[in-house]
Scaffold this active site. Sequence first.
Site, PDB file in Angstrom:
ATOM      1  N   ASP A   7       0.909  -1.292   0.094  1.00  0.00           N
ATOM      2  CA  ASP A   7      -0.202   0.055   0.044  1.00  0.00           C
ATOM      3  C   ASP A   7       0.844   1.104   0.184  1.00  0.00           C
ATOM      4  O   ASP A   7       1.985   1.268   0.368  1.00  0.00           O
ATOM      5  CB  ASP A   7      -0.949   0.175   1.136  1.00  0.00           C
ATOM      6  N   THR A   8       0.428   2.312  -0.626  1.00  0.00           N
ATOM      7  CA  THR A   8       0.926   3.319  -0.841  1.00  0.00           C
ATOM      8  C   THR A   8       0.250   4.708  -0.498  1.00  0.00           C
ATOM      9  O   THR A   8      -1.072   4.768  -0.837  1.00  0.00           O
ATOM     10  CB  THR A   8       1.840   3.920  -2.155  1.00  0.00           C
TER      11      THR A   8
END
Length: 193
Positions: A74-75
Amino acid sequence: MKELEKYNIILASGSPRRQQFLKDLDIPFEIKLKSVDEDFPNHLNKEEIPEYLAKLKADAYDDLNENDIIITGDTIVWHKGRALNKAEHENEAYEMISSLQNSWHQVISAFCIKSKDKIIVKSDFTDVFFEELEEDDIWYYIRNYKPYDKAGAYGIQEWIGQIGISKIKGSYFNVMGLPTHLFYKTLKAFIKK
């Protein structure tokens, strides 16, 4: 990595960039996706958010075989004390990109590596500086590149990055969604233990 041959690597990500990174790292993998509600508690800050979400995505895979390894990621973009995730529509994308002008922000990417009996979550930070952008350029980017699958509503590797990003401190690949240097080292250590 020859030692990976005995494992079934599963990438639980629809991100074309993460898929390409694993291919570029010569890691054999298959893609399996499960729908996960990506809400996170409001009290989380900075790296706690993508780390929480990466682990949440991995936790959806509770039926792993002995030789399975699941990889999730995830970013987020962290700017002025808040997380910018994915934009839902073009006005939100415009607001996000406009807010990033003439300032530094942090891109934080986390990944989770999970097997039947162990799990590890790590993250990395990259500082990014956006130059001032003309309104027409922001709209051109949004309407032609439709960056709704990207944290902060932009891709550094795309047109907007080429015209607007003048400085970065840290990993370029981290901004694209996976700190490949850290991921590779962590995966090697994970399978050796």
